[in-house]
Design a protein around this motif. Structure first.
Motif, PDB file in Angstrom:
ATOM      1  N   ASP A 415      -1.148  32.525  37.913  1.00 46.88           N
ATOM      2  CA  ASP A 415      -2.324  31.783  38.380  1.00 46.88           C
ATOM      3  C   ASP A 415      -3.531  32.710  38.450  1.00 46.88           C
ATOM      4  O   ASP A 415      -3.401  33.913  38.686  1.00 46.88           O
ATOM      5  CB  ASP A 415      -2.080  31.172  39.758  1.00 46.88           C
ATOM      6  N   ASP A 416      -4.718  32.117  38.280  1.00 46.46           N
ATOM      7  CA  ASP A 416      -5.977  32.862  38.395  1.00 46.46           C
ATOM      8  C   ASP A 416      -5.957  34.121  37.538  1.00 46.46           C
ATOM      9  O   ASP A 416      -6.213  35.235  38.008  1.00 46.46           O
ATOM     10  CB  ASP A 416      -6.257  33.232  39.864  1.00 46.46           C
ATOM     11  N   VAL A 417      -5.635  33.952  36.255  1.00 44.59           N
ATOM     12  CA  VAL A 417      -5.560  35.103  35.346  1.00 44.59           C
ATOM     13  C   VAL A 417      -6.974  35.566  35.022  1.00 44.59           C
ATOM     14  O   VAL A 417      -7.809  34.779  34.551  1.00 44.59           O
ATOM     15  CB  VAL A 417      -4.803  34.743  34.062  1.00 44.59           C
ATOM     16  N   VAL A 418      -7.242  36.829  35.281  1.00 46.14           N
ATOM     17  CA  VAL A 418      -8.568  37.401  35.030  1.00 46.14           C
ATOM     18  C   VAL A 418      -8.396  38.752  34.346  1.00 46.14           C
ATOM     19  O   VAL A 418      -7.288  39.295  34.263  1.00 46.14           O
ATOM     20  CB  VAL A 418      -9.370  37.574  36.342  1.00 46.14           C
ATOM     21  N   ALA A 419      -9.494  39.275  33.871  1.00 44.53           N
ATOM     22  CA  ALA A 419      -9.487  40.594  33.235  1.00 44.53           C
ATOM     23  C   ALA A 419     -10.729  41.351  33.660  1.00 44.53           C
ATOM     24  O   ALA A 419     -11.733  40.755  34.072  1.00 44.53           O
ATOM     25  CB  ALA A 419      -9.432  40.459  31.719  1.00 44.53           C
ATOM     26  N   SER A 420     -10.652  42.658  33.548  1.00 43.58           N
ATOM     27  CA  SER A 420     -11.797  43.505  33.890  1.00 43.58           C
ATOM     28  C   SER A 420     -12.097  44.442  32.735  1.00 43.58           C
ATOM     29  O   SER A 420     -11.209  44.805  31.952  1.00 43.58           O
ATOM     30  CB  SER A 420     -11.496  44.329  35.149  1.00 43.58           C
ATOM     31  N   MET A 421     -13.349  44.815  32.634  1.00 52.84           N
ATOM     32  CA  MET A 421     -13.795  45.829  31.686  1.00 52.84           C
ATOM     33  C   MET A 421     -14.657  46.822  32.450  1.00 52.84           C
ATOM     34  O   MET A 421     -15.668  46.453  33.048  1.00 52.84           O
ATOM     35  CB  MET A 421     -14.617  45.189  30.567  1.00 52.84           C
ATOM     36  N   VAL A 422     -14.235  48.083  32.484  1.00 50.96           N
ATOM     37  CA  VAL A 422     -15.040  49.127  33.118  1.00 50.96           C
ATOM     38  C   VAL A 422     -15.484  50.105  32.045  1.00 50.96           C
ATOM     39  O   VAL A 422     -14.812  50.280  31.017  1.00 50.96           O
ATOM     40  CB  VAL A 422     -14.253  49.858  34.239  1.00 50.96           C
ATOM     41  N   VAL A 423     -16.603  50.749  32.297  1.00 50.98           N
ATOM     42  CA  VAL A 423     -17.225  51.633  31.310  1.00 50.98           C
ATOM     43  C   VAL A 423     -17.445  53.004  31.933  1.00 50.98           C
ATOM     44  O   VAL A 423     -17.966  53.112  33.054  1.00 50.98           O
ATOM     45  CB  VAL A 423     -18.569  51.049  30.819  1.00 50.98           C
ATOM     46  N   PHE A 424     -17.027  54.035  31.200  1.00 50.76           N
ATOM     47  CA  PHE A 424     -17.304  55.416  31.585  1.00 50.76           C
ATOM     48  C   PHE A 424     -18.103  56.059  30.463  1.00 50.76           C
ATOM     49  O   PHE A 424     -17.698  56.010  29.296  1.00 50.76           O
ATOM     50  CB  PHE A 424     -16.000  56.189  31.808  1.00 50.76           C
ATOM     51  N   ARG A 435     -17.877  44.467  33.345  1.00 50.48           N
ATOM     52  CA  ARG A 435     -17.804  43.034  33.100  1.00 50.48           C
ATOM     53  C   ARG A 435     -16.457  42.508  33.604  1.00 50.48           C
ATOM     54  O   ARG A 435     -15.491  43.255  33.719  1.00 50.48           O
ATOM     55  CB  ARG A 435     -17.937  42.710  31.601  1.00 50.48           C
ATOM     56  N   ARG A 436     -16.424  41.184  33.867  1.00 47.28           N
ATOM     57  CA  ARG A 436     -15.173  40.570  34.274  1.00 47.28           C
ATOM     58  C   ARG A 436     -15.019  39.243  33.546  1.00 47.28           C
ATOM     59  O   ARG A 436     -16.007  38.579  33.222  1.00 47.28           O
ATOM     60  CB  ARG A 436     -15.123  40.384  35.784  1.00 47.28           C
ATOM     61  N   PHE A 437     -13.799  38.840  33.262  1.00 46.37           N
ATOM     62  CA  PHE A 437     -13.495  37.699  32.419  1.00 46.37           C
ATOM     63  C   PHE A 437     -12.533  36.748  33.126  1.00 46.37           C
ATOM     64  O   PHE A 437     -11.651  37.194  33.869  1.00 46.37           O
ATOM     65  CB  PHE A 437     -12.812  38.138  31.117  1.00 46.37           C
ATOM     66  N   GLN A 438     -12.672  35.472  32.813  1.00 45.75           N
ATOM     67  CA  GLN A 438     -11.654  34.493  33.153  1.00 45.75           C
ATOM     68  C   GLN A 438     -10.869  34.176  31.883  1.00 45.75           C
ATOM     69  O   GLN A 438     -11.457  33.931  30.834  1.00 45.75           O
ATOM     70  CB  GLN A 438     -12.270  33.202  33.683  1.00 45.75           C
ATOM     71  N   ILE A 439      -9.557  34.162  31.977  1.00 45.04           N
ATOM     72  CA  ILE A 439      -8.722  33.832  30.827  1.00 45.04           C
ATOM     73  C   ILE A 439      -8.574  32.320  30.783  1.00 45.04           C
ATOM     74  O   ILE A 439      -7.969  31.717  31.680  1.00 45.04           O
ATOM     75  CB  ILE A 439      -7.340  34.511  30.928  1.00 45.04           C
ATOM     76  N   LYS A 440      -9.116  31.693  29.713  1.00 47.12           N
ATOM     77  CA  LYS A 440      -9.092  30.239  29.600  1.00 47.12           C
ATOM     78  C   LYS A 440      -8.492  29.755  28.284  1.00 47.12           C
ATOM     79  O   LYS A 440      -8.448  28.558  28.022  1.00 47.12           O
ATOM     80  CB  LYS A 440     -10.514  29.676  29.743  1.00 47.12           C
ATOM     81  N   GLY A 441      -8.051  30.679  27.440  1.00 45.97           N
ATOM     82  CA  GLY A 441      -7.511  30.286  26.146  1.00 45.97           C
ATOM     83  C   GLY A 441      -6.141  29.654  26.233  1.00 45.97           C
ATOM     84  O   GLY A 441      -5.709  28.978  25.304  1.00 45.97           O
ATOM     85  N   THR A 456     -11.054  40.235  21.882  1.00 42.21           N
ATOM     86  CA  THR A 456     -11.730  39.396  20.887  1.00 42.21           C
ATOM     87  C   THR A 456     -13.082  38.913  21.407  1.00 42.21           C
ATOM     88  O   THR A 456     -14.110  39.003  20.712  1.00 42.21           O
ATOM     89  CB  THR A 456     -10.842  38.197  20.527  1.00 42.21           C
ATOM     90  N   ARG A 457     -13.098  38.402  22.620  1.00 42.46           N
ATOM     91  CA  ARG A 457     -14.340  37.885  23.180  1.00 42.46           C
ATOM     92  C   ARG A 457     -15.382  38.973  23.354  1.00 42.46           C
ATOM     93  O   ARG A 457     -16.568  38.791  23.053  1.00 42.46           O
ATOM     94  CB  ARG A 457     -14.051  37.203  24.517  1.00 42.46           C
ATOM     95  N   ARG A 458     -14.941  40.132  23.846  1.00 40.56           N
ATOM     96  CA  ARG A 458     -15.910  41.207  24.076  1.00 40.56           C
ATOM     97  C   ARG A 458     -16.579  41.640  22.768  1.00 40.56           C
ATOM     98  O   ARG A 458     -17.803  41.810  22.696  1.00 40.56           O
ATOM     99  CB  ARG A 458     -15.211  42.395  24.735  1.00 40.56           C
ATOM    100  N   PHE A 459     -15.786  41.807  21.691  1.00 45.56           N
ATOM    101  CA  PHE A 459     -16.364  42.347  20.464  1.00 45.56           C
ATOM    102  C   PHE A 459     -16.987  41.267  19.590  1.00 45.56           C
ATOM    103  O   PHE A 459     -17.808  41.579  18.723  1.00 45.56           O
ATOM    104  CB  PHE A 459     -15.318  43.173  19.716  1.00 45.56           C
ATOM    105  N   THR A 497     -19.717  38.808  34.534  1.00 43.92           N
ATOM    106  CA  THR A 497     -20.626  39.131  35.627  1.00 43.92           C
ATOM    107  C   THR A 497     -20.857  40.618  35.755  1.00 43.92           C
ATOM    108  O   THR A 497     -19.910  41.396  35.771  1.00 43.92           O
ATOM    109  CB  THR A 497     -20.046  38.603  36.951  1.00 43.92           C
ATOM    110  N   ASP A 498     -22.130  41.031  35.855  1.00 43.47           N
ATOM    111  CA  ASP A 498     -22.444  42.409  36.215  1.00 43.47           C
ATOM    112  C   ASP A 498     -22.108  42.624  37.677  1.00 43.47           C
ATOM    113  O   ASP A 498     -22.233  41.738  38.492  1.00 43.47           O
ATOM    114  CB  ASP A 498     -23.939  42.691  36.017  1.00 43.47           C
ATOM    115  N   VAL A 499     -21.691  43.836  38.022  1.00 45.59           N
ATOM    116  CA  VAL A 499     -21.360  44.136  39.407  1.00 45.59           C
ATOM    117  C   VAL A 499     -22.370  45.060  40.046  1.00 45.59           C
ATOM    118  O   VAL A 499     -22.185  45.504  41.157  1.00 45.59           O
ATOM    119  CB  VAL A 499     -19.961  44.783  39.501  1.00 45.59           C
ATOM    120  N   SER A 500     -23.409  45.363  39.363  1.00 47.29           N
ATOM    121  CA  SER A 500     -24.393  46.273  39.935  1.00 47.29           C
ATOM    122  C   SER A 500     -25.777  45.831  39.510  1.00 47.29           C
ATOM    123  O   SER A 500     -25.989  45.359  38.406  1.00 47.29           O
ATOM    124  CB  SER A 500     -24.126  47.710  39.472  1.00 47.29           C
ATOM    125  N   SER A 501     -26.719  45.983  40.397  1.00 48.74           N
ATOM    126  CA  SER A 501     -28.104  45.675  40.060  1.00 48.74           C
ATOM    127  C   SER A 501     -28.865  46.939  39.699  1.00 48.74           C
ATOM    128  O   SER A 501     -30.082  46.955  39.688  1.00 48.74           O
ATOM    129  CB  SER A 501     -28.777  44.992  41.251  1.00 48.74           C
TER     130      SER A 501
END
Length: 707
Positions: A415-424, A435-441, A456-459, A497-501
């Motif tokens: 349930d509530d499957v999500v993903a995260s993308m962090v950048v260094f 960025r953060r994603f909701q898995i809806k496929g 796939t979605r990110r690129f 969603t961005d997590v920082s302003s």
């Protein structure tokens, strides 16, 4: 790399008795020292199939070229010999604690004719009484300054003492009463030594005797009308009490104990020790170590005990040692500690009461020490550069990956499957790019499909952005780019969603000043997982025609680095800065994904049909629930009754009535024992079944653990 079978002892050569063994490399340097209750059983574990060994153990046995052992009679002797050999040979694969600073001690040189009180660092000397360690040298000097008016022991150096004896004049402390001036024979050597012993007794925690004696002398002086002497004794008592207040009482039963706590992750461990004497914290110290061997918390504790008490005897080893986990087996370690002290030592894990509460404080200090160590390590430019170079070498990249993106999947039993993308970037987190994603496929739990969808979605977004800005000419677009550009969106995937302003650089903004979405590609994509997740990420890039981005995965169980198309992982050394950076990136992606998943779950638990009514804010929703008591009563209310709620007009009441009528009511509760349908009022959707507020982020224990 050596083959362990080339130096494996023949069957029957290894004795089945306690002992200590040493692995040596091809240059005869000792690289590992260990002890065993049975040498035969322990050494056999090192010469099994390499695939079944932990990567750290595998690295050690393939570096070694020979093994030798020494038989002893008891496990206690094995413990002592292991400590001696580790100190002598400093093996590279053993756990080695290193002080995060050189701690100062308050020392009394009882090995001299006229004992001296001073601050000392470094190795301890025979015949010197030590108290501490202290966090700062000034804390020692403040304590000594208060105690010298009661115990005027010598504090001067040998040169000052000899000069005063030669001239017949004491130093300034002798004139102001803070030194008994043995240099000019104001006090005999025997009396001065007795004064130093009283000073040591007070520092060791036996304070009540001296306070009661001074109070009695003050009373006697007052009765004899020796008011000046009584006033001086009163000030002495005040000085002693002030010195005692510098160490807060933590254990009411005047316990002498050392408390040891460990904070660890896969690569490093931090140890913190509180020294409690007379129920007061008399000192604190800590170490940090790289975990260059596979080791349990109990084994870390055992190494810490060896480091702490290996050269201590007598009262320096306390009656009680409290630890977070016991060594296995515990009896030899406890017997060894008792031998160092010369009396019984209790080694145990505190379970309740004041000692358990103090242990939690020590554990928090250990956690903070580990975080501080990691922060210092991560902020060092040279270290970051070396880490990026090591990653490039291990993955055979053309250049150091200056931008790294890491992806992680999180869900709760599907349930509530999500993903995260962090950048260094340049080895530092760039939170404005998270960025953060909701898995809806698809529905359900499938980390591999989820990873493929997210990559796939990110690129696709990257390719669409690149074509929109004209960064390639017609005909250069890789396969799949046109389709991506045609959608102009993220596959209908919902918010990213961005997590920082934090402000972005000009290169990350559109012409109209808005932040770009996925404007730059990384040089390296890291996924949290093993071969399946890595293959899914690589397949997604191949389908989009992207062939200039490297992919790897970091499997948490053994910290192995997986690359596409390879059957065996890349094993980086435990001390590798590159592995440390990859682990930190992976942990940050996991943290960010878990945070988003908990937020979604808590919102779902608090959802209500009132949420979808346009123009109805939180204040009026709460007013409705407060007025009617439950959603069930509100659903059965008339429009006129709804209009009675302050702030609700007739048009809004009609909208609420229609919305509630269209919303399907929740399934009725059923008593599973009788089959009876329960008619209790439905609870407030903003609270749980018990009426307690639902806390955002609190996991529903009935639905399983987080992934």
């Amino acid at each position: 790399m050596a083959d362990p079978s080339s130096y494996r002892p023949k069957p029957g050569q290894i004795p089945d008795s306690p002992g200590v063994y040493r692995f040596r490399d091809e240059h005869r340097r000792v690289i590992y020292v260990g002890k065993a209750k049975s040498l035969r059983q322990r050494l056999a574990n090192y010469f099994q199939d390499l695939a079944g060994l932990h990567p750290r153990t595998r690295s050690m046995v393939t570096t070694a070229a020979s093994v030798e052992w020494t038989v002893v009679s008891t496990e206690v002797e094995a413990l002592q010999l292991e400590y001696s050999w580790i100190k002598e040979f400093d093996p590279r694969f053993n756990v080695k604690y290193r002080d995060d600073k050189s701690y100062p001690y308050l020392a009394v040189t009882m090995n001299e004719q006229y004992p001296r009180v001073q601050v000392m660092r470094g190795h301890k000397k025979k015949g010197v009484r030590y108290f501490g360690p202290y966090a700062h040298a000034w804390a020692i000097r403040d304590t000594v300054d208060l105690l010298l008016r009661v115990f005027p022991v010598r504090t001067c150096s040998a040169g000052v003492f000899k000069n005063a004896r030669r001239t017949g004049r004491p130093c300034l402390l002798g004139y102001i009463g803070k030194c008994s001036a043995p240099c000019v024979d104001r006090i005999s050597a025997e009396d001065h030594r007795e004064l130093a012993e009283e000073f040591c007794d007070f520092m060791a925690g036996r304070t009540g005797t001296y306070l009661r004696r001074l109070e009695r002398q003050m009373g006697e002086a007052a009765e004899a009308m020796e008011y000046e002497r009584a006033a001086r004794l009163r000030d002495d008592i005040g000085a002693l009490r002030k010195a005692m207040e510098k160490n807060a009482v933590v254990l009411a039963d005047a316990t002498d104990a050392d408390l040891i706590a460990v904070a660890e992750d896969e690569l490093e461990a931090a140890v913190q020790i509180f020294h409690v004497r007379g129920g007061r914290v008399r000192g604190q110290r800590g170490w940090v170590t790289d975990k260059v061997e596979e080791i349990t918390t109990g084994a870390l504790v055992e190494h810490a005990l060896q480091q702490l008490y290996g050269e201590e005897t007598g009262d320096s080893v306390p009656k009680e040692v409290l630890v977070p986990a016991l060594p296995d087996p515990v009896e030899p370690v406890q017997e060894w500690l008792s031998g160092r002290r010369g009396a019984q030592v209790s080694l145990r894990v505190p379970q309740r009461g004041d000692k358990r509460a103090l242990m939690e404080t020590v554990e928090r200090n250990a956690q903070q020490a580990l975080v501080l160590h990691k922060t210092k390590r991560a902020s060092d430019l040279t270290t970051r550069s070396r880490a990026l170079e090591e990653i490039a070498d291990a993955l055979e990249l053309d250049s150091a990956p200056l931008r790294i993106e890491c992806y992680d999947i999180s869900h709760l039993q599907g349930d509530d499957v999500v993903a995260s993308m962090v950048v260094f970037e340049d080895g530092l987190a760039r939170k404005s790019e998270y960025r953060r994603f909701q898995i809806k496929g698809f529905e359900g739990q499938d980390d591999v499909r989820s990873m493929h969808e997210v990559i796939t979605r990110r690129f696709k977004r990257y390719l669409a952005e690149k074509e929109r800005t004209g960064e390639w000419t017609d005909g250069e677009s890789p396969d799949g780019a046109a389709g991506a550009a045609g959608t102009g969106a993220d596959d209908g995937s919902g918010p990213l969603t961005d997590v920082s302003s934090a402000p972005l650089s000009d290169g990350l903004k559109d012409e109209d000043g808005r932040p770009k979405r996925f404007a730059y590609p990384p040089q390296l994509v890291v996924v949290d997982g093993g071969q399946p997740q890595v293959a899914a990420a690589q397949r997604a890039l191949d389908e989009l025609g992207i062939d200039d981005i490297a992919v790897c995965g970091l499997a948490k169980r053994l910290e192995e680095v997986w690359v596409p198309g390879e059957d065996d992982p890349v094993v980086l050394p435990r001390t590798s800065e590159g592995l440390y950076l990859l682990q930190r990136i992976r942990d940050e992606a996991h943290r960010f994904a878990i945070t988003y998943q908990r937020t979604k779950r808590s919102k779902r638990f608090r959802s209500s049909p009132l949420d979808d009514i346009p123009g109805l804010g939180d204040t009026r929703r709460q007013a409705l629930i407060k007025h009617f008591g439950s959603l069930k009563r509100l659903r059965s209310a008339t429009i006129d009754q709804i209009c009675e709620v302050p702030g609700i007009g007739r048009k809004t009441a009609e909208t609420i009535a229609v919305a509630l009528a269209q919303a399907a009511p929740a399934a009725p509760a059923v008593n599973t024992a009788t089959g009876e349908i329960m008619e209790d009022e439905a609870p407030d959707p903003t609270t749980g079944a018990s009426g307690e507020p639902v806390t955002a982020g609190a996991p529903d224990e009935r639905r399983g653990q987080e992934t």
